[in-house]
Design an enzyme around this catalytic site. Structure first.
Site, PDB file in Angstrom:
ATOM      1  N   ASN A 298       0.804  -1.226   0.000  1.00 33.84           N
ATOM      2  CA  ASN A 298       0.000   0.000   0.000  1.00 33.84           C
ATOM      3  C   ASN A 298       0.834   1.272   0.000  1.00 33.84           C
ATOM      4  OD1 ASN A 298      -2.549   1.626   0.511  1.00 33.84           O
ATOM      5  ND2 ASN A 298      -1.360   2.141   2.340  1.00 33.84           N
ATOM      6  N   HIS A 299       1.964   1.256   0.705  1.00 40.04           N
ATOM      7  CA  HIS A 299       2.702   2.508   0.918  1.00 40.04           C
ATOM      8  C   HIS A 299       4.186   2.236   1.151  1.00 40.04           C
ATOM      9  CE1 HIS A 299       1.428   1.123   5.002  1.00 40.04           C
ATOM     10  NE2 HIS A 299       2.699   1.386   5.271  1.00 40.04           N
TER      11      HIS A 299
ATOM     12  N   ASP B 179       1.561   7.097  -0.145  1.00 31.09           N
ATOM     13  CA  ASP B 179       0.598   6.120  -0.653  1.00 31.09           C
ATOM     14  C   ASP B 179       0.872   5.787  -2.112  1.00 31.09           C
ATOM     15  OD1 ASP B 179      -1.901   4.643   0.036  1.00 31.09           O
ATOM     16  OD2 ASP B 179      -2.675   5.754  -1.680  1.00 31.09           O
TER      17      ASP B 179
ATOM     18  N   ASP C 293      -0.526  -6.345   4.509  1.00 28.11           N
ATOM     19  CA  ASP C 293      -0.805  -5.223   5.411  1.00 28.11           C
ATOM     20  C   ASP C 293      -1.774  -4.216   4.787  1.00 28.11           C
ATOM     21  OD1 ASP C 293      -0.018  -3.661   7.862  1.00 28.11           O
ATOM     22  OD2 ASP C 293       0.684  -2.242   6.347  1.00 28.11           O
TER      23      ASP C 293
ATOM     24  N   LYS D 161      -7.407  -2.650   3.361  1.00 26.34           N
ATOM     25  CA  LYS D 161      -8.561  -1.807   3.002  1.00 26.34           C
ATOM     26  C   LYS D 161      -8.129  -0.512   2.323  1.00 26.34           C
ATOM     27  CE  LYS D 161      -9.147   0.603   7.466  1.00 26.34           C
ATOM     28  NZ  LYS D 161     -10.035   0.736   8.641  1.00 26.34           N
TER      29      LYS D 161
ATOM     30  N   GLU E 102      -4.975  -8.062   6.143  1.00 25.47           N
ATOM     31  CA  GLU E 102      -5.338  -7.281   7.326  1.00 25.47           C
ATOM     32  C   GLU E 102      -6.339  -6.204   6.922  1.00 25.47           C
ATOM     33  OE1 GLU E 102      -3.573  -3.993  10.444  1.00 25.47           O
ATOM     34  OE2 GLU E 102      -3.203  -3.968   8.289  1.00 25.47           O
TER      35      GLU E 102
ATOM     36  N   GLY F 281     -14.316  -3.918  12.306  1.00 27.67           N
ATOM     37  CA  GLY F 281     -15.151  -4.868  13.025  1.00 27.67           C
ATOM     38  C   GLY F 281     -16.383  -5.300  12.262  1.00 27.67           C
TER      39      GLY F 281
ATOM     40  N   ASP G 140      -0.969  -4.006  17.051  1.00 27.32           N
ATOM     41  CA  ASP G 140      -1.629  -2.719  16.810  1.00 27.32           C
ATOM     42  C   ASP G 140      -2.690  -2.378  17.852  1.00 27.32           C
ATOM     43  OD1 ASP G 140      -0.236  -1.972  14.491  1.00 27.32           O
ATOM     44  OD2 ASP G 140      -1.506  -3.236  13.235  1.00 27.32           O
TER      45      ASP G 140
ATOM     46  N   ARG H 210       4.647  -3.738  22.382  1.00 27.06           N
ATOM     47  CA  ARG H 210       5.689  -4.324  21.545  1.00 27.06           C
ATOM     48  C   ARG H 210       6.937  -4.596  22.390  1.00 27.06           C
ATOM     49  NH1 ARG H 210       4.778  -0.760  15.939  1.00 27.06           N
ATOM     50  NH2 ARG H 210       2.609  -1.424  15.645  1.00 27.06           N
TER      51      ARG H 210
END
Length: 444
Positions: free
Chosen positions: A107-108, A158, A189, A192, A213, A217, A278, A333
């Protein structure tokens, strides 16, 4: 999370001038491929048959220990080791019958524009990127899908997958990375934020198992992505686990959540998890025992019993087996401490032993047998292997008489694989008593 798992080679801790600092949770800590190699038996002895590791691409920041801010797609970050060391990790994992799933980010890149230059060639062309500013809280709240796909996540540059050159390079890259490393699957990753059409092309180019990912919800929203990738992390179930097991809410919510399985191409491949890198850890968020709210392990053990017997692919985040209780990123983490005698490590190992010896619990059919506010039961079946899972989510002992079992005749004796008590099917039913927060798994 490789940087926070085990430091097997201190000589690479300060690679590229981005120094490791264990006193700062936002900076590199020194974990690397050699550290994972050194601890493969710790993973295997807990019963796991696969590991998912954070991205390995070259980073260019003292804060990019997590691997999600790619600078050079075609290089491995020196803090972790070399491509040869990565291949060694994959090979040694395979020698122990452990598959390796690699986290990848189509994605990025990192945040290099406009002031910090741009990512390494060939990702160094301005028209390979969107320039629409950050995705805002309002964009998320209003489900502005155009901005979610075409804006910057947390300021990260992006990529524009609608540009054929960008899309083709990402597909070439993933083919190269899989061929070079020999990994067995991908965790994809920020799914969406990527156009669905490109995801399908990316999945076909990768030609391996892809687990996406989709941080949401909403099962209808998450489930649709399983038409483009192979599977999805089950965030809807994560929120249900947090409510039901972490906050003593009604077990009927489990029943309701399973009813949403129709949204997934194959719910057996959903990634079921209790916590991840996360979100706050389960033990940080859980309510604890009424009147003794520090007592949270019973809630976690119940959640683990559910996660490791439910339909789907169970995923345990490093540190859960040591009772880690960190809050929001980066507190969640923590560096792993390796104690194979820890009660939670031993409990997970026991659950995995049961799962690994019963095909019904791995990918058998699943049918609900009982659901009320504090008690839930389901049966899983595969090729003559039968398992009955019973869960008491109450802080008090509970007794139930449950019937309507499949493929089990009167007189059949079943043993609880998490203890040594047994039951017999009489008049098509069983009567069982479970201690507070207990999970029982009965098999022949």
């Amino acid at each position: 999370m490789t940087d926070r798992f085990s430091n097997g080679d201190p000589s690479n801790d300060n690679y590229g001038g981005f120094n490791s600092n264990n006193n700062d949770q936002r900076k590199w800590h020194g974990g690397d491929f050699q550290g994972i190699i050194n601890q493969l038996d710790y993973i295997k002895n807990m019963g796991f048959t696969a590991i998912w590791i954070t991205p390995v691409t070259m980073q260019k920041s003292e804060y990019a220990y997590h691997g999600y801010h790619t600078y050079d797609f075609y290089a491995v970050d020196g803090h972790l080791g070399t491509m040869d060391k990565f291949k060694e990790l994959v090979g040694k994992a395979h020698d122990k019958n452990i598959a390796v799933m690699l986290d990848v980010v189509p994605n990025h890149t990192g945040d290099f524009q406009p002031g910090n230059g741009i990512a390494k060639a060939p990702f160094d062309k301005a028209d390979w990127y969107h320039h629409n500013g950050d995705i805002t809280g309002a964009d998320y709240n209003s489900n502005n899908q155009w901005k979610i796909e075409n804006g910057d996540v947390a300021g990260l540059d992006d990529l524009n997958q609608d540009n054929p050159a960008t899309a083709n390079e990402l597909k070439n890259w993933i083919k190269w990375l899989l061929n070079e490393s020999g990994v067995d699957g991908l965790r994809v990753d920020t799914v969406k934020h990527v156009p669905k059409g490109f995801l399908k092309d990316f999945d076909q180019a990768a030609n391996t198992f892809t687990l996406g990912e989709i941080f949401s919800g909403d099962p209808a929203y998450v489930g649709d992505y399983t038409r483009y990738l192979d599977a999805a992390l089950d965030f809807p179930m994560y929120y249900t686990i947090k409510d039901v097991f972490g906050h003593d809410q009604s077990m009927r919510k489990i029943k309701e959540r399973y009813s949403d399985d129709r949204y997934y191409r194959d719910a057996q491949t959903n990634g079921v998890f209790i916590d991840n890198h996360d979100v706050k850890r389960f033990l940080n968020d859980a309510s604890g025992k009424p009147g003794a709210n520090y007592d949270k392990w019973p809630q976690l053990k119940t959640a683990l019993g559910f996660t490791l017997t439910s339909r789907g692919i169970p995923i345990i985040y490093q540190g859960t087996e040591q009772g880690f209780n960190g809050g929001d990123d980066p507190a969640n983490r923590e560096n792993v401490v390796f104690n194979a005698n820890h009660d939670l490590y031993q409990y997970i190992a026991k659950l995995n032993r049961v799962r690994n010896s019963h095909p019904a619990l791995q990918n058998g059919s699943q049918k609900e047998k009982w659901a009320d506010d504090s008690f839930y039961s389901f049966q899983r079946s595969k090729n003559g292997d039968e398992a009955i899972v019973l869960i008491n989510n109450s802080w008090n002992s509970q007794t139930r008489t449950i019937g309507n079992f499949d493929n089990l005749s009167n007189g059949t004796r079943l043993t609880n694989q998490l203890s040594n008590d047994s039951i017999q099917i009489n008049n098509g039913s069983i009567t069982v008593t479970l201690a507070p927060k207990e999970v029982k798994v009965f098999t022949k």
